[in-house]
Design an enzyme around this catalytic site. Structure first.
Site, PDB file in Angstrom:
ATOM      1  N   GLU A   1       0.528  -1.106   0.029  1.00 16.74           N
ATOM      2  CA  GLU A   1      -0.286  -0.337  -0.176  1.00 16.74           C
ATOM      3  C   GLU A   1       0.607   0.928  -0.150  1.00 16.74           C
ATOM      4  OE1 GLU A   1      -2.612  -0.106   3.705  1.00 16.74           O
ATOM      5  OE2 GLU A   1      -3.458  -2.044   2.101  1.00 16.74           O
ATOM      6  N   PRO A   2       0.396   2.264  -0.506  1.00 21.72           N
ATOM      7  CA  PRO A   2       0.973   3.330  -0.174  1.00 21.72           C
ATOM      8  C   PRO A   2       1.996   3.701   1.259  1.00 21.72           C
ATOM      9  CG  PRO A   2      -1.001   4.442  -1.634  1.00 21.72           C
ATOM     10  CD  PRO A   2      -0.937   3.003  -0.510  1.00 21.72           C
TER      11      PRO A   2
ATOM     12  N   SER B   1       7.160  -3.497   3.858  1.00 20.29           N
ATOM     13  CA  SER B   1       7.775  -4.590   4.791  1.00 20.29           C
ATOM     14  C   SER B   1       6.821  -4.962   5.230  1.00 20.29           C
ATOM     15  CB  SER B   1       9.169  -3.556   4.358  1.00 20.29           C
ATOM     16  OG  SER B   1      10.284  -2.974   3.867  1.00 20.29           O
TER      17      SER B   1
ATOM     18  N   GLN C   1       9.263 -19.724  -1.966  1.00 23.00           N
ATOM     19  CA  GLN C   1       9.320 -20.208  -2.559  1.00 23.00           C
ATOM     20  C   GLN C   1       9.837 -19.221  -4.158  1.00 23.00           C
ATOM     21  OE1 GLN C   1       7.235 -22.810  -5.554  1.00 23.00           O
ATOM     22  NE2 GLN C   1       6.639 -22.226  -7.068  1.00 23.00           N
ATOM     23  N   GLU C   2       8.907 -17.801  -3.304  1.00 22.62           N
ATOM     24  CA  GLU C   2       8.791 -16.273  -3.882  1.00 22.62           C
ATOM     25  C   GLU C   2      10.114 -15.823  -4.095  1.00 22.62           C
ATOM     26  OE1 GLU C   2       3.782 -16.028  -2.383  1.00 22.62           O
ATOM     27  OE2 GLU C   2       5.904 -13.341  -2.638  1.00 22.62           O
ATOM     28  N   ARG C   3      11.058 -16.093  -3.020  1.00 23.65           N
ATOM     29  CA  ARG C   3      12.109 -15.313  -3.671  1.00 23.65           C
ATOM     30  C   ARG C   3      13.287 -16.443  -3.738  1.00 23.65           C
ATOM     31  NH1 ARG C   3      10.347 -13.361   2.429  1.00 23.65           N
ATOM     32  NH2 ARG C   3       9.621 -11.600   1.572  1.00 23.65           N
TER      33      ARG C   3
ATOM     34  N   LEU D   1      32.591  -3.015 -19.664  1.00 24.64           N
ATOM     35  CA  LEU D   1      33.355  -3.268 -20.755  1.00 24.64           C
ATOM     36  C   LEU D   1      32.945  -2.543 -22.274  1.00 24.64           C
ATOM     37  CD1 LEU D   1      34.222  -6.494 -18.705  1.00 24.64           C
ATOM     38  CD2 LEU D   1      35.529  -4.671 -19.590  1.00 24.64           C
TER      39      LEU D   1
ATOM     40  N   GLY E   1      30.732   3.478 -24.365  1.00 22.32           N
ATOM     41  CA  GLY E   1      29.272   4.490 -24.387  1.00 22.32           C
ATOM     42  C   GLY E   1      28.433   3.787 -24.809  1.00 22.32           C
TER      43      GLY E   1
HETATM   44  C1  FAD Z   1       8.386  -2.766  -9.950  1.00 24.36           C
HETATM   45  C2  FAD Z   1       8.006  -3.306  -8.637  1.00 24.36           C
HETATM   46  C3  FAD Z   1       7.039  -4.711  -8.927  1.00 24.36           C
HETATM   47  C4  FAD Z   1       6.463  -5.329  -7.539  1.00 24.36           C
HETATM   48  N1  FAD Z   1       5.143  -5.569  -7.660  1.00 24.36           N
HETATM   49  C5  FAD Z   1       4.204  -6.312  -6.470  1.00 24.36           C
HETATM   50  C6  FAD Z   1       3.449  -6.733  -6.425  1.00 24.36           C
HETATM   51  O1  FAD Z   1       2.877  -7.479  -7.637  1.00 24.36           O
HETATM   52  N2  FAD Z   1       2.656  -6.895  -4.923  1.00 24.36           N
HETATM   53  C7  FAD Z   1       2.588  -6.174  -3.548  1.00 24.36           C
HETATM   54  O2  FAD Z   1       2.454  -6.473  -2.881  1.00 24.36           O
HETATM   55  N3  FAD Z   1       4.308  -5.962  -3.716  1.00 24.36           N
HETATM   56  C8  FAD Z   1       4.375  -4.802  -4.921  1.00 24.36           C
HETATM   57  N4  FAD Z   1       5.759  -4.611  -5.058  1.00 24.36           N
HETATM   58  C9  FAD Z   1       6.111  -3.847  -3.786  1.00 24.36           C
HETATM   59  C10 FAD Z   1       7.375  -4.320  -3.392  1.00 24.36           C
HETATM   60  O3  FAD Z   1       7.271  -5.671  -2.553  1.00 24.36           O
HETATM   61  C11 FAD Z   1       7.652  -3.332  -1.849  1.00 24.36           C
HETATM   62  O4  FAD Z   1       8.161  -2.053  -2.907  1.00 24.36           O
HETATM   63  C12 FAD Z   1       8.612  -4.154  -0.963  1.00 24.36           C
HETATM   64  O5  FAD Z   1       8.474  -4.796  -0.503  1.00 24.36           O
HETATM   65  C13 FAD Z   1       9.313  -2.460  -0.389  1.00 24.36           C
HETATM   66  O6  FAD Z   1       8.188  -1.838   0.601  1.00 24.36           O
HETATM   67  P1  FAD Z   1       8.407  -0.552   0.627  1.00 24.36           P
HETATM   68  O7  FAD Z   1       8.316   0.179  -1.093  1.00 24.36           O
HETATM   69  O8  FAD Z   1       6.423   0.034   1.273  1.00 24.36           O
HETATM   70  O9  FAD Z   1       9.523  -0.055   1.299  1.00 24.36           O
HETATM   71  P2  FAD Z   1       9.512   0.495   2.896  1.00 24.36           P
HETATM   72  O10 FAD Z   1       8.909  -0.430   3.418  1.00 24.36           O
HETATM   73  O11 FAD Z   1       8.954   2.082   2.940  1.00 24.36           O
HETATM   74  O12 FAD Z   1      11.095   0.566   3.098  1.00 24.36           O
HETATM   75  C14 FAD Z   1      12.049   2.157   3.026  1.00 24.36           C
HETATM   76  C15 FAD Z   1      13.653   1.351   3.352  1.00 24.36           C
HETATM   77  O13 FAD Z   1      13.248   1.057   4.062  1.00 24.36           O
HETATM   78  C16 FAD Z   1      13.930  -0.161   4.663  1.00 24.36           C
HETATM   79  N5  FAD Z   1      13.467  -0.765   5.561  1.00 24.36           N
HETATM   80  C17 FAD Z   1      12.184  -1.559   6.249  1.00 24.36           C
HETATM   81  N6  FAD Z   1      11.892  -2.145   7.221  1.00 24.36           N
HETATM   82  C18 FAD Z   1      13.103  -1.975   7.420  1.00 24.36           C
HETATM   83  C19 FAD Z   1      13.556  -2.695   9.087  1.00 24.36           C
HETATM   84  N7  FAD Z   1      13.050  -3.409   9.755  1.00 24.36           N
HETATM   85  N8  FAD Z   1      15.274  -2.938   9.137  1.00 24.36           N
HETATM   86  C20 FAD Z   1      15.526  -2.190   7.948  1.00 24.36           C
HETATM   87  N9  FAD Z   1      15.116  -1.729   7.164  1.00 24.36           N
HETATM   88  C21 FAD Z   1      14.283  -2.001   6.713  1.00 24.36           C
HETATM   89  C22 FAD Z   1      13.546  -0.960   3.615  1.00 24.36           C
HETATM   90  O14 FAD Z   1      14.495  -1.716   3.218  1.00 24.36           O
HETATM   91  C23 FAD Z   1      14.108   0.208   2.527  1.00 24.36           C
HETATM   92  O15 FAD Z   1      15.032   0.353   1.985  1.00 24.36           O
HETATM   93  C24 FAD Z   1       6.630  -4.239  -6.530  1.00 24.36           C
HETATM   94  C25 FAD Z   1       7.304  -3.376  -6.283  1.00 24.36           C
HETATM   95  C26 FAD Z   1       8.109  -2.233  -6.966  1.00 24.36           C
HETATM   96  C27 FAD Z   1       9.138  -1.849  -6.811  1.00 24.36           C
END
Ligand code: FAD
Length: 387
Positions: free
Chosen positions: A135-136, A140, A251-253, A347, A350
């Site tokens: 969500e916005p 994580s 599996q996803e990872r 390598l 440009g």
């Molecule tokens: C191209 C793309 C495709 C995607 N596809 C999907 C999808 O299909 N479905 C879906 O649900 N999501 C999807 N995502 C979302 C993606 O999984 C999230 O962007 C990701 O999990 C990180 O969440 P966030 O962007 O809210 O970052 P945040 O959680 O806000 O993290 C910001 C920073 O804080 C760090 N951070 C957060 N918590 C901790 C902690 N406890 N300790 C240390 N560092 C921390 C993070 O590592 C990061 O560097 C997609 C994202 C992209 C860019």
């Protein structure tokens, strides 16, 4: 064949899997030539017809049993498909998410009625799936999701917004992470399957403009009082969502690590060919000791990575891949992918910076591998829990 001299894991060498690999490679050569992929990148979306073509070629729902319309294969086939998508540079096509992320949720956790309702249509790609967790304000930290699903009679009423959702413009079956009991933490989360065709109150937002993977229709989704039958809660019972998500994460990872590995191998292959052709100071670029050392280091690290990834594939096929080991593969391989692609790009000089060159696209496409599927920092957190 790969530039690395590492044996494939034995299960992937079985004749049926090798034949499948050849047919998948042919499919992408025929159906995803450079020009067509370039159009998808320019349009920000893979055309709908490609999904049907893939389904007709038997590339959808590879590890779903035939009784549910799938191909009756297993994770070996998923490995091959992910590798071929990477090796042929078709990264933006969300088929592996449909096959190997969403379908397993339904197969493993769905009720018998849910499996029969959704899997056959997914196999034909009449239903294309997405998973909407982020969500916005919450990525994580999944327990922070604010989308709610409130039971009203025999329907849930969904409210909230999601972002960064892969297949977001195309999907018509979306697995939505929602709070069915906001007062509870993990136990208040459920996965609600939303069939979006004709769903009132469901709205697709922007197809987001990204740094790379431009062909993927990564989008915003909005739910305003969307009514969904109560029987659409995955598994039939509320409150299981968080545990269902945790169960599928290894599996996803591993999938992301496989994609990274394919990109590494493709980058090395293209770079080795280029430095043998390109001339400077009267000799081929490969004749400079620096080029040789850079590529020797890259090949060494790629070989180490491949051995570990193969080990993870074997563990997963044996049902023994744990969350921490999968996290190691995801974070370490995707970090290495970014490092190797960057060194390879150098390598090319440009030319490496020109958008028309595959190595430039790989540079942009790779960056997100360290972010999605759980950031690499979150991976380290999971590994640290086992210390
Ligand atoms: C191209 C793309 C495709 C995607 N596809 C999907 C999808 O299909 N479905 C879906 O649900 N999501 C999807 N995502 C979302 C993606 O999984 C999230 O962007 C990701 O999990 C990180 O969440 P966030 O962007 O809210 O970052 P945040 O959680 O806000 O993290 C910001 C920073 O804080 C760090 N951070 C957060 N918590 C901790 C902690 N406890 N300790 C240390 N560092 C921390 C993070 O590592 C990061 O560097 C997609 C994202 C992209 C860019």
């Amino acid at each position: 064949m790969s530039v690395l001299n590492v044996d494939r894991p034995a299960p992937l060498l079985e004749e049926e899997v090798v034949l499948f690999e050849e047919s998948a490679a042919r499919f992408f050569e025929d159906h995803a030539p450079e020009k067509r992929v370039a159009k998808w990148r320019a349009d920000g979306i893979v055309e709908r017809a490609m999904w049907t073509e893939a389904a007709e070629a038997g590339l959808s729902l590879l590890s779903v049993p035939e009784v549910y319309g799938g191909q009756g294969g297993d994770y070996r086939h998923e490995v091959v498909l992910i590798e071929q998508l990477g090796l042929k540079g078709v990264d933006g096509f969300g088929l592996s998410l449909h096959n190997s992320i969403v379908a397993p949720y339904i197969l493993h956790y769905g009720t018998e009625e849910q499996r029969r309702r959704w899997l056959p249509a997914m196999a034909k790609c009449e239903l294309i799936s997405a998973i909407a967790m982020t969500e916005p304000g919450a990525g994580s930290d999944l327990q922070g999701v604010r989308t709610t699903a409130r039971l009203d009679g025999n329907e849930y009423v969904l409210n909230g917004s999601k972002t960064f959702i892969t297949n977001g413009q195309t999907a018509n079956l979306i697995c939505v992470v929602a709070k069915t009991d906001p007062a509870q933490g993990a136990r208040g989360i459920s996965l609600i399957m939303v069939e979006t065709d004709g769903a009132e109150g469901f709205e697709r937002g922007r197809n987001l403009d990204k740094l790379g993977q431009e062909a993927a229709d990564t989008s915003e989704l909005f739910f305003h009082d969307v009514r969904v039958p109560a029987v659409n809660v995955l598994g039939g019972d509320e409150g299981q969502g968080f545990f269902q998500l945790m169960g599928q994460l290894p599996q996803e990872r591993l999938n992301i690590a496989l994609q990274g590995m394919a990109t590494i191998e493709r980058a090395l292959e293209l770079t080795i060919a280029y430095v043998k052709e390109r001339k400077a100071f009267g000799k081929a670029v490969i004749d400079f000791q620096n080029s040789q050392f850079v590529l020797a280091e890259c090949k060494t690290e790629a070989t180490v990575a491949r051995v570990f990834v193969n080990h993870c594939i074997e563990l997963h096929l044996a049902g023994r891949l744990d969350a921490a080991t999968a996290s190691m593969a995801k974070y370490w391989v995707t970090d290495l992918e970014n490092k190797i692609v960057d060194r390879c790009l150098q390598l090319f000089g440009g030319w490496g910076y020109m958008a028309e060159m595959p190595i430039a696209r790989m540079y942009r496409d790779s960056r997100v591998q360290k972010i999605y599927g759980g950031t690499n920092e979150v991976m380290k957190m999971l590994i640290a829990r086992t210390l």
